[in-house]
Design a protein around this motif. Structure first.
Motif, PDB file in Angstrom:
ATOM      1  N   PHE A 284       0.840  -1.108   0.088  1.00  0.00           N
ATOM      2  CA  PHE A 284       0.115   0.086  -0.088  1.00  0.00           C
ATOM      3  C   PHE A 284       0.810   1.397  -0.007  1.00  0.00           C
ATOM      4  N   LEU A 285       1.731   1.331   0.657  1.00  0.00           N
ATOM      5  CA  LEU A 285       2.729   2.513   0.804  1.00  0.00           C
ATOM      6  C   LEU A 285       3.619   2.789  -0.304  1.00  0.00           C
TER       7      LEU A 285
ATOM      8  N   TRP B 186       2.349   1.589  -3.536  1.00  0.00           N
ATOM      9  CA  TRP B 186       1.533   2.279  -4.165  1.00  0.00           C
ATOM     10  C   TRP B 186       1.282   3.741  -3.961  1.00  0.00           C
ATOM     11  N   ARG B 187       1.091   4.196  -2.873  1.00  0.00           N
ATOM     12  CA  ARG B 187       0.891   5.685  -2.481  1.00  0.00           C
ATOM     13  C   ARG B 187       2.142   6.472  -2.800  1.00  0.00           C
TER      14      ARG B 187
ATOM     15  N   ALA C 158       4.669   6.575  -0.853  1.00  0.00           N
ATOM     16  CA  ALA C 158       4.880   7.197   0.669  1.00  0.00           C
ATOM     17  C   ALA C 158       6.256   7.131   1.026  1.00  0.00           C
TER      18      ALA C 158
END
Length: 199
Positions: free
Chosen positions: A163-164, A166-167, A169
């Motif tokens: 998720f990170l 993909w973001r 971050a």
């Protein structure tokens, strides 16, 4: 000596090499050359193929080194004993190189230059292996301080990193972490399928 604190040879040597390289980065006049030629530099004129290996032994700062080496020591000791030293080293390097390949592919696909350092990809491969081979072992989290079975820890941590990544971050190579786990899983599956390991 308490066997819990005994460190097998490959893990011990990896710890020593990483520490020595970090000292060289910090103390020697040629430290900029070590970083210049050692870091994986996709999209830069100074890229060399050997950087897919050498980047694993460079770290951005002491905290980066400490947490990677602590995880290597924590999970690597058990895995080296179970896999054998030669197979453990192969696994570690495959995860580290595979992690860099994944991160490099992302960088090339997005046409974004990238500099990568650290053993995190290989270490995430070790975390994956521990979770696969010892799914019900309990890992005590630091924040929050709660116990969690290794299999759930690996799944949750992997999803968070995905998720990170993909973001986009932070200044962290999240896809390298996921890549280390992915290559580790494939190698363990291959070994088990061919009767090389049992778990």
């Amino acid at each position: 000596m308490n066997p819990y604190f005994q460190t097998p040879p490959i893990v011990k040597n990896l710890l020593i090499i990483n520490a020595l390289v970090f000292m060289a980065e910090s103390l020697l006049p040629i430290s900029h050359l070590i970083e210049y030629y050692g870091a994986l530099q996709i999209g830069f004129a100074d890229f060399r193929t050997y950087q897919f290996v050498s980047y694993m032994f460079l770290h951005a700062n002491f905290e980066h080194l400490f947490f990677n080496m602590f995880a290597l020591w924590m999970f690597g000791r058990t895995l080296e004993v179970e896999l054998g030293s030669q197979r453990f080293l192969t696994y570690y390097l495959v995860c580290g190189i595979g992690a860099a390949l994944i991160q490099a592919a992302i960088a090339v696909g997005m046409d974004t230059p990238m500099v990568l350092v650290g053993a995190s990809g290989a270490v995430f491969g070790l975390l994956l292996a521990f979770g696969v081979m010892h799914p019900n072992a309990v890992i005590m989290l630091v924040i929050p301080p709660i116990p969690m079975k290794a299999k759930w820890f690996v799944i949750v941590y992997g999803l968070i990193e995905l998720f990170l990544g993909w973001r986009g971050a932070g200044n962290v190579a999240h896809f390298a972490h996921v890549g280390g786990m992915l290559w580790g899983f494939m190698l363990l599956w291959w070994w088990k399928r061919n009767g090389k390991i049992y778990y």
